[in-house]
Design an enzyme around this catalytic site. Sequence first.
Site, PDB file in Angstrom:
ATOM      1  N   TYR A 193      62.545  39.499  52.274  1.00 35.48           N
ATOM      2  CA  TYR A 193      62.039  40.303  53.400  1.00 35.48           C
ATOM      3  C   TYR A 193      63.088  41.311  53.850  1.00 35.48           C
ATOM      4  O   TYR A 193      62.759  42.447  54.197  1.00 35.48           O
ATOM      5  CB  TYR A 193      61.622  39.411  54.571  1.00 35.48           C
ATOM      6  CG  TYR A 193      60.350  38.648  54.328  1.00 35.48           C
ATOM      7  CD1 TYR A 193      59.114  39.209  54.615  1.00 35.48           C
ATOM      8  CD2 TYR A 193      60.383  37.366  53.797  1.00 35.48           C
ATOM      9  CE1 TYR A 193      57.939  38.510  54.383  1.00 35.48           C
ATOM     10  CE2 TYR A 193      59.219  36.656  53.560  1.00 35.48           C
ATOM     11  CZ  TYR A 193      58.000  37.234  53.851  1.00 35.48           C
ATOM     12  OH  TYR A 193      56.839  36.547  53.613  1.00 35.48           O
ATOM     13  N   LYS A 206      54.840  36.723  47.011  1.00 36.48           N
ATOM     14  CA  LYS A 206      56.235  37.097  46.824  1.00 36.48           C
ATOM     15  C   LYS A 206      57.064  35.832  46.643  1.00 36.48           C
ATOM     16  O   LYS A 206      56.665  34.810  47.199  1.00 36.48           O
ATOM     17  CB  LYS A 206      56.778  37.937  47.977  1.00 36.48           C
ATOM     18  CG  LYS A 206      56.480  37.465  49.408  1.00 36.48           C
ATOM     19  CD  LYS A 206      56.828  36.093  49.849  1.00 36.48           C
ATOM     20  CE  LYS A 206      58.233  35.637  49.907  1.00 36.48           C
ATOM     21  NZ  LYS A 206      58.368  34.234  50.441  1.00 36.48           N
TER      22      LYS A 206
END
Length: 367
Positions: free
Chosen positions: A216, A132
């Site tokens: 996140y 990510k």
Amino acid sequence: MGIIARRGMLGSIGAGLAVGAMGNMPLWARAKRKLGYAVVGLGSYATQQIMPRLAQCEFAELRALVSGTPAKLEKFGAQYGIPRTHWYDYRRYDRIRDNPDIDLVYVVLPNSMHAEYAIRASQAGKHVLCEKPMAVSAAECEAMIAAARAARRKLMIGYRSQFEPHNLRAIELVKSGFVGRPTLITSEHGFHIQPRQWRLDHALSGGGSLMDIGIYSLNAARYLAGEEPLEVSAMESTDRNDPRFATVEDRIDWQMRFPSGAIANCVSSYSSGHNAFRVTGTKGWVGMDPATSYAGHRMWTRRDAQTSEVTLPPPGKDQFVAQLDHLAESVLTGIPLRASGEEGLKDLQLIEAIYRSARERRVIKLA
Ligand code: NAD
């Protein structure tokens, strides 16, 4: 011990276990029980978190290394028993195509390199796990998805929290109605960033805290809500006199409105510490702090005026091992892939909307 010898040994252990531990697995999956990962980019996350975990995997193992630094290939090649034939530099990278020991490629490079190295892996006929953020733009994510599809190979994104047991329990609790109808999600992630690193260079990172740690907050808000937002509104606060933030943002706060009416309040910061979320509903709440750390997760719930800490038994596989195994198991057995490229694309589309909202100082409606 070399790879060939180790694979031979696994083969005979596997044969002995065939009916027991692997009883439910199709025959063709038993025959080649472990798939081989090539790890691309031997930086801190790859070498300190991922490579040690590959030794604990049920369906995968480390079989090749890709790095531009010969000393790292020497060091980690020796440490993990990877023969020179399975070492690649970035120039020779495409030759992984000719190595049948490599089934899966894990891209752990700076963000702006994800798309290129994931696409080249797909074109070499390999399944891809990419860190990510999936890439630095939605357009790059779309190109990665198209390349994997054209090669008929899988593409997964390194959303390890989606494999972490407390996070999974929090999702389950919300889904089961424990908090009632969710009305508010708060999701905060941040840390104090050290100067002089690629994360602070827009050309390599594609953005500031949002690309790295705020993602996140975003991903958790989406998996906790269990639905996709309709609109987003963001505000950025960056001290441009701080030399760390010459090309990337420090702090960005945003809100998202979901179809159910729930609102998410999200924080992303490179100058304050946060790692928490809470879902509040009409009957109670569930919260975690730390929520998406490497270890030490803690979770609380509140219902009927009672706050309780939720403790879970130690998991069989930690979040890293579960994530690494998931792609291999999906390839071996055909179980549906979680944290797919499409999931990574959704976050990049939202990240672009968040940046746009902050820049244009207005609410952005999503399709
Ligand atoms: P790092 O700086 O420790 O490692 C990056 C690696 O890329 C290094 O080995 C470096 O040599 C190599 N590299 C190749 N070309 C480079 C270039 N032009 N500039 C800089 N480095 C170059 O970074 P990291 O913390 O390991 O992060 C790598 C990726 O992993 C990032 O995408 C990051 O977002 C992701 N990450 C994910 C988690 C997680 O918990 N999922 C944690 C940390 C990092």
